[in-house]
Write an enzyme that holds these catalytic residues in place. Structure first.
Site, PDB file in Angstrom:
ATOM      1  N   LYS A   3      72.436  20.297  35.416  1.00  0.00           N
ATOM      2  CA  LYS A   3      73.455  20.362  36.462  1.00  0.00           C
ATOM      3  C   LYS A   3      74.861  20.056  35.962  1.00  0.00           C
ATOM      4  CE  LYS A   3      70.538  19.561  40.506  1.00  0.00           C
ATOM      5  NZ  LYS A   3      69.303  19.984  39.858  1.00  0.00           N
ATOM      6  N   GLU A  57      78.413  12.347  42.266  1.00  0.00           N
ATOM      7  CA  GLU A  57      79.162  13.195  43.182  1.00  0.00           C
ATOM      8  C   GLU A  57      79.695  12.361  44.337  1.00  0.00           C
ATOM      9  OE1 GLU A  57      76.667  16.297  44.610  1.00  0.00           O
ATOM     10  OE2 GLU A  57      76.799  17.495  42.783  1.00  0.00           O
ATOM     11  N   HIS A  81      65.714  15.505  51.647  1.00  0.00           N
ATOM     12  CA  HIS A  81      66.247  16.528  50.738  1.00  0.00           C
ATOM     13  C   HIS A  81      65.345  17.752  50.612  1.00  0.00           C
ATOM     14  CE1 HIS A  81      69.299  13.622  49.651  1.00  0.00           C
ATOM     15  NE2 HIS A  81      68.383  12.768  49.269  1.00  0.00           N
ATOM     16  N   ARG A 140      65.769  31.613  40.387  1.00  0.00           N
ATOM     17  CA  ARG A 140      64.460  32.131  40.795  1.00  0.00           C
ATOM     18  C   ARG A 140      64.574  32.657  42.220  1.00  0.00           C
ATOM     19  NH1 ARG A 140      63.234  28.187  44.410  1.00  0.00           N
ATOM     20  NH2 ARG A 140      63.795  26.041  43.888  1.00  0.00           N
TER      21      ARG A 140
END
Length: 621
Positions: free
Chosen positions: A116, A200, A235, A297
């Site tokens: 990431k 973040e 999540h 994907r």
């Protein structure tokens, strides 16, 4: 075109891929672990290969076995589906090195987007806005704590190699940071083998917006518009829809163009999803939407995009993998109507969403024109080895309100049973006032957790249906009471039913004839929820008596208590046996005073519905 395709996956997505492959005349090869030997995807395939024991690391995650299965069956391509090895660059390269076609993006693109922090740096270089935070290589806890303080709490710690909500922690205060960081790293290392993290800024009103992109081997990349996946639990996505509510044309153009730039930056080929986080506190605005990550994907929620664009994304995957150009140009793609998807899981919302295991005796979707992508069928059993996703239900209608109504109608009958599912939870979620008004963010489910998890009482129609099965016509009407005297009118006939949660429900039984030798319990489905109902004893009238003394199990289950023995004298209403099923306990009581003549089951026995549990002899005289 590909002639023979091995699907390196299981369940719903394997069945979905086979459906398109079969339409295109492509031979399909399934793989299975010992736990899936009789699974639907195995039955549906043209050929099937055992690849190992139930543990995923010894079967579905064993790339060498998958490639060997492809070679042994003459397959010329491998489709990874989603999950398992679908985003493993090493496996993708191994497939290509074996001389097989990889139905997915280039290994280099998978690797570029798989970490990431690297992906965010790449996006910044491509001019794509990213969430404010820290992407540095210095992973020392003091440096991370200092960066978190500079960003400003609350912050989000995320595993750089993570996904699916794993390795992620929200930290509200500086004093909690060290503990959260350690926990996040442990989970990331155990799940992904990489303890690296990024930080973040926490967005207070976050919406999860993602864009479907598609590239071919000739340099073309298009987008197929956006999806909203904000309804999440821990999540994990629960409800997805397309297009995103409240998305204006300018914002759509901005984020879709950013997604195409992201795909082109890594030379992307095939189906991919660029995920953004949006601050929805003031509605969706292009300057408040940031790149989060890219999934290299096919997504679980791809059917909503297929519905609004009329595109079969799996067909596009197969054609592009075979070297063809994209079937449509960007100007040939448009949005038609609204689509909403609900994920049906084998889990029990009333028990903290614990996974359910057991047999599926029936599986049906009563809604008109609702697409069902299922990995199971009636007669199948669900085990505990893999993700509990049973099926996806997708409603496509001209408007959002119509799509919601169609999906709720489809879920209302329960979909599957007697296995416990989240159908009732989904039905309530779709009826939530904030969802209906498109007041969306990723915290919606958590805020309404209590009302969403608790099943409402069954309605009058469901109660009367149960009463018709439970009332005994023999020996008069011992199950009814009379109330509500009215001049020149017959008295009202009522009964009281009890459900598995201990709640009692009065029901008008006027006009109900009852049955001869009814069961002790009967299950009805209302608003997607199963209700196991039995006649409750009241002061006005006792529940129906089983006068022959043959007490049988009202359901399949496990015996958890037998507090009596043959020869014991028992009183009326005394508990004789306790059966557990569907995570519920049901006490079998003596319908009259007498003597236990025979026991048909012992503690820990598994019994079928109708099995003799106790034979009771009545007192003479």
């Amino acid at each position: 075109m590909i002639a023979s395709l091995l699907i390196a996956n299981r369940g719903e997505i394997a069945c979905r891929i086979m459906r398109t492959a079969r339409r295109l005349g492509i031979r399909t090869v399934a793989v299975y672990s010992d736990a899936d030997a009789g699974a639907l995807h195995v039955r549906d395939a043209d050929a099937a290969v055992r690849i190992g024991p139930p543990a995923a690391r010894e079967s579905y995650l064993d790339g060498a076995r998958l490639i060997a299965a492809a070679r042994d069956t003459g397959a010329d391509a491998i489709h990874p589906g989603y999950g398992f090895l679908s985003e493993n660059a090493g496996f993708a390269q191994a497939v290509l090195d074996a001389g097989l076609v990889w139905v997915g993006p280039p290994p280099a693109a998978i690797a570029a987007m798989g970490i990431k922090d690297r992906a965010k740096r790449l996006m910044q270089e491509a001019g794509v806005a990213t969430t404010p935070g820290y992407l540095g290589d210095d992973q020392a806890p003091p440096r991370l704590a200092a960066e978190a303080a500079a960003i400003g709490f609350p912050v989000l710690i995320k595993a750089v190699a993570g996904g699916g909500g794993k390795g992620m922690r929200k930290v509200e205060r500086a004093e909690d940071f060290a503990e959260a960081l350690a926990a996040c790293r442990r989970e990331a290392m155990a799940t992904f083998g990489n303890a690296g993290v990024l930080l973040e800024k926490w967005i207070d009103n976050p919406r999860h917006i993602e864009v479907q992109v598609f590239g071919d081997g000739h340099g073309e990349v298009v987008h197929l518009f956006e999806r909203d996946c904000s309804l999440q639990r821990r999540h994990q996505k629960v409800i997805e829809e397309a297009p995103a509510p409240g998305m204006d044309a300018a914002t759509r153009q901005a984020i879709c163009a950013a997604a195409v730039r992201a795909a082109k930056a890594v030379g992307y080929v095939g189906a991919g999803t660029v995920e953004f986080i949006a601050d929805a506190g003031e509605g969706l605005r292009a300057d408040r939407v940031w790149f989060m990550e890219m999934n290299t994907r096919l997504q679980v929620e791809h059917p909503v995009t297929e519905a609004i664009t009329g595109v079969d994304l799996v067909e596009w995957q197969l054609r592009v993998a075979a070297g063809e150009r994209l079937p449509r140009r960007q100007e040939e793609l448009s949005i038609d109507g609204w689509a909403i998807e609900a994920r049906l899981y084998a889990e029990d919302p009333a028990r903290g969403f614990l996974p359910s295991v057991g047999r599926i005796d029936w599986f049906a979707v009563p809604g008109d024109g609702v697409r069902v992508d299922a990995g199971v069928a009636a007669g199948d059993s669900v085990g505990a080895f893999y993700d509990p996703l049973l099926a996806k239900l997708i409603a496509h209608r001209p408007t959002r309100a119509e799509a919601i109504a169609a999906l709720r109608a489809a879920l209302g009958g329960g979909v599957a049973g007697p296995l416990v599912t989240n159908a009732g939870f989904l039905h309530r979620l779709l009826g939530n006032s904030d969802f209906a008004a498109a007041r969306l963010d990723t915290g919606l489910i958590a805020r309404h957790a209590a009302s969403l998890a608790a099943p409402p009482p069954p309605g009058p129609e469901a109660l009367r249906a149960a009463a018709a099965e439970l009332l005994d016509v023999a020996g008069g009407t011992p199950w009814s009471s009379r109330s509500g005297f009215r001049l020149n009118a017959p008295p009202e006939r009522r009964a009281v039913l009890a459900d598995q949660y201990g709640r009692r429900h009065a029901v008008d039984i006027g006009g109900i004839a009852g049955r001869s030798r009814p069961p002790d319990t009967h299950t009805v489905y209302a608003a997607g929820e199963p209700f196991m109902l039995a006649l409750a004893r009241t002061d006005a009238a006792p529940a129906a008596e089983r006068r022959d003394g043959q007490l049988r199990s009202p359901m399949s289950g496990r015996i958890i208590a037998v507090p009596v023995a043959p020869g014991d004298r028992v009183a009326a209403d005394q508990v004789l046996v306790v059966v557990e099923a569907m995570k519920m306990e049901l006490a079998i009581t003596a319908p009259f005073a007498g003597t236990v003549a025979e026991l048909g089951a012992a503690v820990a026995d598994q019994v079928e519905e109708g099995a003799l549990l106790v034979r009771l002899d009545g007192e003479e005289g």
